[in-house]
Write an enzyme that holds these catalytic residues in place. Structure first.
Site, mmCIF file in Angstrom:
data_model
loop_
_atom_site.group_PDB
_atom_site.id
_atom_site.type_symbol
_atom_site.label_atom_id
_atom_site.label_comp_id
_atom_site.label_asym_id
_atom_site.label_seq_id
_atom_site.Cartn_x
_atom_site.Cartn_y
_atom_site.Cartn_z
ATOM 1 C CD GLU A 435 -2.311 1.207 2.913
ATOM 2 O OE1 GLU A 435 -2.204 0.184 3.611
ATOM 3 O OE2 GLU A 435 -2.947 2.211 3.258
ATOM 4 C CG ASP A 508 -0.359 1.627 6.415
ATOM 5 O OD1 ASP A 508 0.766 1.112 6.270
ATOM 6 O OD2 ASP A 508 -0.650 2.788 6.051
ATOM 7 C CG ASP A 510 -4.446 2.297 8.823
ATOM 8 O OD1 ASP A 510 -4.710 1.518 7.869
ATOM 9 O OD2 ASP A 510 -3.854 3.374 8.671
ATOM 10 C CG ASP A 512 -7.735 4.589 5.193
ATOM 11 O OD1 ASP A 512 -8.967 4.417 5.217
ATOM 12 O OD2 ASP A 512 -7.176 5.702 5.149
#
Ligand code: 1YM
Length: 645
Positions: A435, A508, A510, A512
């Protein structure tokens, strides 16, 4: 069940059959995986399916209307039905009750009279004796012939004969109850029953057996109980599949036909999505690999829709016919057949082989569907329009695909952003899909370029659930993935051409990141399912925290580990805890050490257990109706994690 004529009950016969029984159950204990697939979570749940299938057989025979399952706090499970009750009479040949023979003889599930349908006999279908052999204890209660009969077993050995107990009370009906505790010596890792796995399977069984009531209570947690009963059967199944989607017409098509060769049920309804969800079953077993019933259905669908469209002049004379794929775009369908002697073939024994079933499904679908369309011209028009749209998009997509193939695949140009590895051996090579450009940069520097390739993705990729093929294939990020993997896409995907045997998604830790991961997984699942089935897709596990204590760094992957690490170091506030906000915050060396170095890293392999479950999951997560998606994530948070695993 041994159905051979009862032989003379000589002493030697009795000995021989007793020895056979012992040997049978011993074999199960020695190699449990051979009988129930595994001694992991799947095998554990298999024990329940095995017992419940006997109750479902009783329902198919027309004697059982309700099945109740309880998971008790000690991880034992009981299954209760209101059928005839397992036979209790004495069997001369074995000098035992029929109950005991069923519970101690391998494959003793067979019907005495050879009539009716059976669920078992499919994937494993090994019968209750296998559950008995693999249970620390098992207790039976049979309500039959005016009395309650009981018997207890330990690791398959009867602890006394079947005992005739109290009289049935007034209003107390016949039935069978089996309660068992899986043997902890067999299912060694601490394993627990999953409410979600159980309830999902029981819901499917309730859909497939119209009217049958199945309830599940989880006594380990308060208020965890469900009851399933569908008067509409697979009609309700289709409505359920389309719940999170927008149907393009109102009425769910439904046909039911009983024939000498077997019973056929078909239900379907189109939605405005772009994928098809066609699920097939034979004797309640999910035939993932399709087979005769699916071929018959597809042939009838293509023919009847084209005939109707031509007859109503919706396709002009010089225009091409609609293809099967055009017609099945956005189709939710369930085909369920029940046969006296189903033949299961194929790699995973989930392909229906009975050739006579093709004609049966084909002729009934032809007839009922033609009538359905005639009677509902408005709905028919909506269905045909949907297929015509699909045909147009497909023709456009073909052009794009040809361009991609010419541009990338044939000339074997790799995307500019790809930092390829030097190895050309797919078995050694790994592709990291990363990403963002900054994390991509760290990964490029940190990797072992001998066998690790890096493909950075910029921002979010397209949501393939909401776009047609044409748009999907025009997306640059998707094109880059397709050409890096090198095996094509969709029907032309060829796993043999795959350039890496590990495709690792590194995003990541998280929200997103997990969204991007789901988007990529959805794309792969829809367009290269073979890649996931082959076990080539993995998820990288970057650490969440870095704990620095006495000038040493410790990487920690979750909150629990953080607490444990702090305890272990006896840090008492002397440690410095840093939270990684994203991969980009790690320097190349950190990224290598924690996430990419095969010596240290943990990769989660992506598996998709059941196509139906996965389909539902992706639709709920990625479809356009917000409400079901929210609900689904809340209800299945654990499963979503499992799916990733
Ligand atoms: C909780 C599990 O096993 N129910 C059950 C099993 C059987 C019958 C009824 C049954 C079948 C038949 C005749 C028949 C079984 N019978 C056999 C065997 N519930 C559960 N309920 N009478 C009763 O098929 O003819 C195996 S299971 F072998 F006797 F046929």
């Amino acid at each position: 069940m041994a159905t051979s004529p009862v032989s003379k009950n000589t002493k030697s016969d009795y000995d021989a059959s007793s020895i056979q029984v012992l040997e049978g159950l011993e074999a199960v204990k020695r190699r449990p995986g051979m009988y129930i697939g595994s001694t992991g979570p799947r095998g554990l749940h298999h024990l329940v399916w095995e017992i419940v299938d006997n109750s479902i057989d009783e329902a198919l025979a027309g004697y059982c209307t309700e099945i109740h399952i309880s998971v008790h706090p000690d991880n034992s499970v009981s299954v209760s039905d209101d059928g005839r009750g397992m036979p209790v009479g004495r069997m001369e040949k074995y000098d035992k009750s029929a109950t005991e023979v069923i519970m101690t003889t391998l494959h003793a599930g067979g019907k005495f009279d050879g009539q009716g349908y059976k669920v078992s006999g499919g994937l494993h279908g090994v019968g209750a004796s296998v559950v008995n052999a693999l249970s620390e204890w098992l207790e039976m209660e049979i309500r039959r012939e005016g009395h309650v009969f009981t018997q207890r077993y330990e690791r398959g050995f009867p602890q006394g004969d079947l005992t005739k107990g109290r009289k049935l009370k007034k209003g107390e009906g016949n039935g069978t109850t089996i309660r068992f505790l899986p043997d902890p010596e067999v299912f060694t890792e601490t394993q627990e029953f999953s409410f979600d796995t159980l309830s999902r399977r029981f819901r499917e069984s309730a859909f497939l057996n119209k009217g049958l009531k199945i309830s599940l209570v989880d006594e380990r947690e308060e208020d965890r109980a469900v009851t399933y009963q569908y008067e509409g059967g697979i009609r309700d199944f289709v409505a359920h599949i389309n719940e999170a989607k927008d149907p393009v017409h109102k009425t769910v098509f439904y046909l039911e036909r009983e024939d000498q060769a077997g019973d056929v049920e078909v239900a379907m309804q189109w939605n405005n999505g772009f994928q098809d969800s066609v699920f097939t079953f034979a004797n309640n077993i999910n035939t993932h690999e399709g087979g005769a019933h699916l071929s018959g259905f597809k042939a009838a669908l293509t023919r009847t829709i084209n005939d109707y469209a031509r007859q109503k002049n919706l396709i002009k004379e010089k225009e091409e016919n609609l293809t099967g794929d055009d017609i099945r775009e956005g189709l939710a369908a369930v085909i369920s057949v029940k046969l006296r002697e189903p033949q299961f073939e194929g790699q995973t024994k989930t392909k229906l082989g009975n050739t006579e079933v093709k004609g049966l499904v084909e002729s009934s679908t032809n007839r009922f569907l033609a009538e359905f369309l005639e009677e509902r011209p408005g709905e028919a028009k909506a269905i045909i329009n949907k297929a015509l749209q699909a045909a147009r998009a497909r023709q456009a997509a073909r052009k794009v695909r040809d361009t991609i193939r010419k541009g990338y695949l044939e000339s074997s140009t790799l995307p500019g952003k790809l930092a390829d590895c030097s190895s050309k051996d797919p078995a050694r090579s790994e592709l990291y899909i990363v990403e963002g450009d900054s994390a991509g940069g760290s990964a490029k520097q940190g990797r072992d370029r001998n066998f690790q390739a890096i493909l950075p993705l910029r921002g979010k990729i397209l949501n393939v659930e909401k776009a047609n093929m044409n748009k999907v294939l025009s997306n640059v990020e998707i094109q880059a993935m397709i050409s890096a993997i090198g095996a094509g896409v969709g029907e032309s995907f060829d796993i043999g051409q795959c350039r890496y045997n590990k495709v690792v998604l590194m995003t990541d830790a998280d929200v997103d990141g997990s969204h991007i991961r789901t988007l990529v997984l959805t794309f792969l699942f829809r367009n290269m399912p073979e890649l996931i089935e082959a076990g080539y897709v993995y998820i990288a596990q970057p650490p969440l925290y870095k704990v620095t204590h006495q000038r040493r760094d410790h990487y920690v992957y979750n909150e629990r580990e953080l607490r444990e690490t702090l305890n272990r170091l006896e840090a008492n506030g002397n440690a410095n805890i840093g939270r990684f906000k994203g991969l980009g915050e790690m320097n190349p060396i950190q990224l290598w050490e924690t996430t990419m170095n095969p010596q240290n890293r943990t990769l989660l392999q992506v598996t998709v257990d059941s196509a139906a479950v996965a389909d539902e999951l992706f639709t709920a997560l990625m479809g356009d109706k917000v409400e079901p998606r929210k609900l689904f994530i809340e209800a299945n948070a654990r499963e979503v994690k499992n799916l990733d695993a």
